[in-house]
Design a protein around this motif. Structure first.
Motif, PDB file in Angstrom:
ATOM      1  N   GLU A   1       0.839  -1.189   0.000  1.00  0.00           N
ATOM      2  CA  GLU A   1       0.000   0.000   0.000  1.00  0.00           C
ATOM      3  C   GLU A   1       0.884   1.252   0.000  1.00  0.00           C
ATOM      4  OE1 GLU A   1      -3.423   0.307   0.074  1.00  0.00           O
ATOM      5  OE2 GLU A   1      -3.410  -1.841  -0.360  1.00  0.00           O
ATOM      6  N   PRO A   2       0.454   2.307  -0.675  1.00  0.00           N
ATOM      7  CA  PRO A   2       1.209   3.562  -0.612  1.00  0.00           C
ATOM      8  C   PRO A   2       1.279   4.080   0.828  1.00  0.00           C
ATOM      9  CG  PRO A   2      -0.381   3.628  -2.396  1.00  0.00           C
ATOM     10  CD  PRO A   2      -0.679   2.390  -1.603  1.00  0.00           C
ATOM     11  N   LEU A   3       2.398   4.640   1.195  1.00  0.00           N
ATOM     12  CA  LEU A   3       2.600   5.162   2.542  1.00  0.00           C
ATOM     13  C   LEU A   3       2.433   6.675   2.514  1.00  0.00           C
ATOM     14  CD1 LEU A   3       5.844   3.156   3.381  1.00  0.00           C
ATOM     15  CD2 LEU A   3       3.506   2.552   3.995  1.00  0.00           C
ATOM     16  N   ASN A   4       1.667   7.213   3.481  1.00  0.00           N
ATOM     17  CA  ASN A   4       1.534   8.670   3.532  1.00  0.00           C
ATOM     18  C   ASN A   4       1.843   9.240   4.911  1.00  0.00           C
ATOM     19  OD1 ASN A   4      -0.764   7.909   4.851  1.00  0.00           O
ATOM     20  ND2 ASN A   4      -2.192   8.744   3.378  1.00  0.00           N
ATOM     21  N   ARG A   5       1.931   8.413   5.926  1.00  0.00           N
ATOM     22  CA  ARG A   5       2.316   8.892   7.254  1.00  0.00           C
ATOM     23  C   ARG A   5       3.835   9.031   7.309  1.00  0.00           C
ATOM     24  NH1 ARG A   5       1.182   4.439   9.729  1.00  0.00           N
ATOM     25  NH2 ARG A   5       2.465   5.013  11.472  1.00  0.00           N
ATOM     26  N   PRO A   6       4.339  10.171   7.776  1.00  0.00           N
ATOM     27  CA  PRO A   6       5.793  10.370   7.830  1.00  0.00           C
ATOM     28  C   PRO A   6       6.533   9.238   8.552  1.00  0.00           C
ATOM     29  CG  PRO A   6       4.706  12.443   8.241  1.00  0.00           C
ATOM     30  CD  PRO A   6       3.626  11.392   8.189  1.00  0.00           C
TER      31      PRO A   6
END
Length: 69
Positions: free
Chosen positions: A2-7
């Motif tokens: 899954e794409p990661l968006n949390r730093p």
């Protein structure tokens, strides 16, 4: 993947191969700085930025070409 968006998720993924000791001197500072960079970038783009590492092409480093045999 899954794409990661949390730093923190992006940082964890990127630093995982280094197998860093979380209690080692400097690791906390590195994480703090990377988180600052990612959050600043996300703020500048005015939206969360996702990173999909599964779609990135692999990069092979030829250590012999750099004298690290």
């Amino acid at each position: 993947m899954e794409p990661l968006n949390r730093p923190q998720a992006i940082i964890d993924f990127c630093l995982a191969p280094l197998n860093l000791d979380p209690s080692a001197e400097g690791v906390g500072e590195v994480r703090r700085r990377l988180e600052h960079v990612i959050k600043t970038f996300q703020l500048k783009t005015a939206k969360p930025v996702s990173v999909d590492f599964s779609s990135m092409p692999s990069q092979v480093i030829n250590e012999a070409a750099h004298g690290y045999e």
